[in-house]
Design an enzyme around this catalytic site. Structure first.
Site, PDB file in Angstrom:
ATOM      1  N   SER A   1     -10.194   7.787  -2.991  1.00  0.00           N
ATOM      2  CA  SER A   1     -11.326   8.497  -2.863  1.00  0.00           C
ATOM      3  C   SER A   1     -12.634   7.894  -3.657  1.00  0.00           C
ATOM      4  O   SER A   1     -13.117   8.798  -4.117  1.00  0.00           O
ATOM      5  CB  SER A   1     -10.752   9.930  -3.277  1.00  0.00           C
ATOM      6  OG  SER A   1     -10.026  10.587  -2.719  1.00  0.00           O
TER       7      SER A   1
ATOM      8  N   HIS B   1       0.808  -1.158  -0.198  1.00  0.00           N
ATOM      9  CA  HIS B   1      -0.015   0.119  -0.004  1.00  0.00           C
ATOM     10  C   HIS B   1       1.013   1.094   0.053  1.00  0.00           C
ATOM     11  O   HIS B   1       2.066   1.420   0.668  1.00  0.00           O
ATOM     12  CB  HIS B   1      -0.894  -0.167   1.267  1.00  0.00           C
ATOM     13  CG  HIS B   1      -2.159   1.220   1.108  1.00  0.00           C
ATOM     14  ND1 HIS B   1      -1.668   2.319   1.340  1.00  0.00           N
ATOM     15  CD2 HIS B   1      -3.373   0.991   0.834  1.00  0.00           C
ATOM     16  CE1 HIS B   1      -2.887   3.235   1.436  1.00  0.00           C
ATOM     17  NE2 HIS B   1      -3.915   2.239   0.920  1.00  0.00           N
TER      18      HIS B   1
HETATM   19  C1  PEP Z   1      -6.597   3.387   0.345  1.00  0.00           C
HETATM   20  O1  PEP Z   1      -6.035   3.716   1.193  1.00  0.00           O
HETATM   21  O2  PEP Z   1      -6.283   2.246  -0.305  1.00  0.00           O
HETATM   22  C2  PEP Z   1      -7.612   4.098  -0.399  1.00  0.00           C
HETATM   23  C3  PEP Z   1      -8.016   4.156  -1.458  1.00  0.00           C
HETATM   24  O3  PEP Z   1      -8.177   5.483   0.553  1.00  0.00           O
HETATM   25  P1  PEP Z   1      -9.195   6.309   0.593  1.00  0.00           P
HETATM   26  O4  PEP Z   1     -10.430   5.426  -0.261  1.00  0.00           O
HETATM   27  O5  PEP Z   1      -9.711   6.747   1.719  1.00  0.00           O
HETATM   28  O6  PEP Z   1      -8.726   7.376  -0.660  1.00  0.00           O
END
Ligand code: PEP
Length: 248
Positions: free
Chosen positions: A206, A91
């Site tokens: 997001s 990640h």
């Molecule tokens: C993530 O951390 O993998 C992610 C996509 O976070 P968010 O949906 O909050 O952007």
């Protein structure tokens, strides 16, 4: 190919949040055409399995070796013993905060696959890379460096997550998402042959109930990895339902 909607709770959640998982599990039971997954923090993993119903529970990271003197780390076989079915590898927060480079991500993904877990390998450019017009180059390099040779359509998922879109409320355009997913698909086929055609490619960054249907409808988008919106059933379940509607 079955759509996968996966939530990453990151370093959030106490036992009280298992009530959210109960509601997510109930929704997932009503959407059998798609796969739903949640990665809670390690402390909740064992208990989460008991609340998950059809939802796959997985880890957010694992060590690259199976056991040994590695204080604070969790090995893939330990995740398996707790009932995990997948693990997120590389990640962008682990790459940025803990200096995880492609070779380490690849070793972790291979350890996961060897233990029988699905490895969700995250790749994605940072903002300066995109501004310089080098997003495709950065993503291709991360893909090549992070995918282990043990990979098949059954034990590998790629998640394309532009670092600048994570938790910011900003996303690429739908055309940009489709273009990057097309590029990843082509490279996966070069790397893995026929198996590369069946590897699911998620989009992350997001994703919300408002934009999920449009993102999931993009070419070569086979699901989503969701951070913030996975923390509440009120926000995550509509995304699961949007995916199920498109899968019909
Ligand atoms: C993530 O951390 O993998 C992610 C996509 O976070 P968010 O949906 O909050 O952007």
């Amino acid at each position: 190919m079955r759509t996968l909607i996966a939530g990453n709770w990151k370093m959030n959640g106490s036992r009280a949040m298992l009530a959210e998982l109960d509601r997510i599990a109930e929704a997932a039971a009503g959407t059998p055409a798609i796969d739903v997954a949640i990665a809670p923090p390690f402390t909740l993993l064992g208990e989460a399995v008991g609340h998950a119903g059809p939802v796959a529970i997985g880890g957010q990271d694992c060590h690259q070796v199976a056991q040994g003197a590695h204080t604070g780390c969790i090995a893939a076989p330990m995740l398996v013993e707790m009932g995990a079915r997948f693990v997120i590898c590389g990640h962008s927060e682990r790459r940025a905060e803990f200096g995880e480079i492609d070779s380490l991500v690849r070793a972790k993904a291979e350890a996961a696959q060897t233990s029988g877990l699905l490895a969700i390998v995250c790749i994605g450019e940072d903002e300066p890379g995109r501004d310089r017009g080098q997003a495709a180059m950065a993503v291709t390099a991360e893909l090549e460096g992070s995918v282990p040779p043990t990979s098949t359509a059954a034990n590998l998922v790629i998640s394309y997550e532009p670092a600048w879109a994570i938790g910011t409320g900003r996303t690429p355009t739908m055309a940009e998402i489709a273009e990057m997913h097309g590029l990843i698909r082509a490279r996966l086929i070069q790397l893995l042959g026929e198996q590369g055609r069946g590897v699911r490619i998620l989009y992350g960054g997001s994703v919300t109930p408002d934009n999920a249907a449009a993102i999931l409808a993009c070419a070569e988008v086979n699901g989503a990895l969701i951070g913030g919106a996975s923390l509440s059933a009120d926000r995550f379940v509509p995304i699961v339902r949007a995916a199920a509607n498109l899968a019909r």
